[in-house]
Design an enzyme around this catalytic site. Structure first.
Site, PDB file in Angstrom:
ATOM      1  CG  HIS A   1       8.627   2.357  -1.351  1.00 13.60           C
ATOM      2  ND1 HIS A   1       8.451   3.723  -1.260  1.00 13.60           N
ATOM      3  CD2 HIS A   1       7.690   1.920  -2.232  1.00 13.60           C
ATOM      4  CE1 HIS A   1       7.457   4.095  -2.058  1.00 13.60           C
ATOM      5  NE2 HIS A   1       6.974   3.020  -2.649  1.00 13.60           N
TER       6      HIS A   1
ATOM      7  CG  ASP B   1      11.678   6.079  -1.308  1.00 15.14           C
ATOM      8  OD1 ASP B   1      11.300   4.901  -1.131  1.00 15.14           O
ATOM      9  OD2 ASP B   1      11.940   6.536  -2.442  1.00 15.14           O
TER      10      ASP B   1
ATOM     11  CG  ASP C   1       3.600   5.292  -3.678  1.00 16.20           C
ATOM     12  OD1 ASP C   1       4.160   4.276  -3.243  1.00 16.20           O
ATOM     13  OD2 ASP C   1       3.856   5.791  -4.789  1.00 16.20           O
TER      14      ASP C   1
ATOM     15  CD  GLU D   1       9.154   2.106  -5.395  1.00 12.76           C
ATOM     16  OE1 GLU D   1       8.551   1.499  -6.292  1.00 12.76           O
ATOM     17  OE2 GLU D   1       8.900   3.297  -5.075  1.00 12.76           O
ATOM     18  CD  GLU D   2       7.892   6.354  -5.121  1.00 11.45           C
ATOM     19  OE1 GLU D   2       7.986   6.198  -6.350  1.00 11.45           O
ATOM     20  OE2 GLU D   2       6.842   6.136  -4.496  1.00 11.45           O
TER      21      GLU D   2
ATOM     22  CG  ASP E   1       4.701   0.339  -3.779  1.00 13.70           C
ATOM     23  OD1 ASP E   1       4.039   1.371  -3.515  1.00 13.70           O
ATOM     24  OD2 ASP E   1       5.780   0.367  -4.397  1.00 13.70           O
TER      25      ASP E   1
ATOM     26  CG  HIS F   1       4.444   9.453  -7.657  1.00  8.75           C
ATOM     27  ND1 HIS F   1       5.226   8.805  -8.596  1.00  8.75           N
ATOM     28  CD2 HIS F   1       4.463   8.649  -6.566  1.00  8.75           C
ATOM     29  CE1 HIS F   1       5.686   7.675  -8.087  1.00  8.75           C
ATOM     30  NE2 HIS F   1       5.234   7.562  -6.856  1.00  8.75           N
TER      31      HIS F   1
END
Length: 475
Positions: A77, A79, A116, A146-147, A170, A450
């Site tokens: 992904h 984003d 990520d 995706e997030e 991922d 994150h």
């Protein structure tokens, strides 16, 4: 950095990683990275398709001798969770991240790194750009947002995708092959509030220093939630306070590290109340060693929430659950159902809360969503659901998994760890859309995703690159 770009065996991977790191690509802001990918493909004469959701598919023909082998997909992904330190003066909607080397790790200054899932993009771009890597027909699927609920994968038309073997890049532990995951959804709450002029002493109350983390990976590791702790702190002060502002968290699937509120107190906060707040801090200090709860006088708006709105807002935050709800009865140590209160914002007329809900069981996912909505309704709050995605079920027969395990054992001298996980992956959506799709999710070691402490192992990224090239030769 120069050594990585000139001497590393994965220098092309790191070159592309650094290039895309300069592009702002937080969730909801994926047009710039989609532009980059489309231009990349056009410059090389490759097939490319971009849709209205900023998903991008790039296809490259097989190299000589590999034309009769099955098409292979690399998927990741575009984003990132655009977290930053509150003290950092940076607009992540306009600026990329500043990457630097710290020994064996890549880090970013004051922000999430974007490993990520930038590493997936870098691997795929390196294959697409190469002239010396043998491979079957190769498809790169780059999904958006995706997030925030796997939105790009949900929106993607897969009718022209040729591959039936997909390597999702991922995952964040080298040597761990993920072959199944939980399903999930988002729930948003909105509580209408009223304001009035209030007299008294104004304070800023801040919860900070928490570890934070990915709500699908660290939810069972004792990572506390700053929004919940701030709610508990506000509740300890009772009806003497009125809320002026409140803000915590930046993504519903990231465990909040910080949360702050400004309040007006009818009488000054006294030593007994400060001691009570300190006892709240001490309750969490064993798992959150650096937790801080600060109370400082400040200037503030003369308008604050009235007594009823303040009571409802604080009660809603403290009443809603957050964290592990149930562990799996079938797989020891695996979280079955959880939720994360990831974002809290008090604006002019409402308090909004956003949750990420995950479960390996569809019925439990639905039941937990209903529980959150029922609590909201008791407090007079409206609720909505979005971004629901299915679980990815374990596939007993998987030629891709067998090949990848065989190559891994040959290269590493040991078998990989094959797992199902609680975090959500796009493989479930793709498996639901593409009949017969065979998926495995892998990745290099990437830590504290994150969060602003995210760091990607350079040596692991290099090893996984060598491994992926070998897999492409053996499909």
């Amino acid at each position: 950095m120069e050594e990585l770009l000139n001497k590393s065996p994965a220098r092309s991977v790191f070159r592309f990683f650094l290039e895309i790191s300069e592009i702002p690509r937080g969730s909801g802001n994926t047009a710039p990275i989609a532009d980059y990918l489309v231009n990349f493909a056009k410059e090389r004469g490759l097939y490319v398709r971009r849709d209205s959701a900023d998903n991008v598919i790039i296809r490259k023909a097989a190299t000589e001798g590999y034309e009769r082998r099955p098409t292979v997909i690399f998927q990741g992904h575009t984003d990132i969770v655009a977290e930053k330190l509150q003290t950092l003066d940076k607009d992540m909607t306009r600026e990329g991240v500043e990457v630097y080397r710290d020994g064996d790790f890549l880090r970013a200054r004051g922000t999430t790194l974007g490993g990520d899932d930038g590493v997936a993009l870098a691997y795929a771009l390196a294959v697409l750009d190469s002239t010396d890597i043998p491979h079957p027909e190769f498809e790169a699927i780059f999904t958006s947002d995706e997030e925030v609920g796997l939105l790009g994968a949900v929106a993607l038309d897969t009718s022209d995708i040729r591959g039936r073997m997909m390597i999702n890049i991922d995952s964040d532990d080298e040597g761990v092959f993920t072959v199944g995951c939980a399903g999930g959804m988002r729930v948003d709450l909105s509580l209408s509030t009223k304001r009035e002029a209030c007299e008294g002493t104004r304070y800023k109350i801040t919860v900070s220093g928490l570890l934070g983390g990915h709500s699908g990976v660290e939810i069972d590791r004792g990572r506390e939630n700053a929004i919940k702790i701030l709610g508990e702190t506000l509740a300890s002060l009772g009806d003497k306070i009125r809320l002026i502002s409140l803000s915590g968290g930046n993504a519903d699937n990231a465990i909040p590290r910080e949360c702050e509120a400004t309040v007006v107190a009818s009488t000054p906060i006294n030593n007994d109340e400060l001691s009570l707040i300190e006892s709240i801090r001490n309750k969490y200090i064993k798992t959150e060693n650096d937790i801080m709860i600060t109370v400082c006088e400040c200037n503030g708006d003369v308008l604050a929430l009235d007594e009823e709105s303040t009571r409802a807002a604080v009660s809603l935050i403290t009443s809603e659950p957050s964290g592990v709800i149930a562990m799996s009865e079938d797989i020891p140590g695996l979280v079955e159902t959880s939720l994360n209160m990831g974002i809290a914002r008090l604006t002019e007329g409402e308090l909004s809360l956003s949750f990420s809900i995950r479960s390996a069981k569809a019925a439990e996912k639905a039941a937990l969503g209903e529980r959150v909505r029922a609590i909201a309704a008791k407090h007079g709050a409206a609720s909505s659901e979005h971004g629901s995605y299915p679980a990815w079920e374990y596939r007993k027969v998987s030629p891709l998994r067998d090949t990848m395990c065989r190559v891994y054992e040959k290269m590493y001298g040991k078998a990989p760890t094959v797992v199902t996980i609680h975090a959500g992956l796009e493989c479930g959506i793709f498996s639901d859309k593409i009949e017969g799709l065979d998926c495995v999710s892998i990745g290099p070691d990437n830590f504290d995703i994150h969060t602003t402490e995210e760091h990607l192992s350079i040596s692991s990224t290099e090893r996984v690159w060598d491994y992926l090239k070998e897999v492409l030769k053996n499909i």
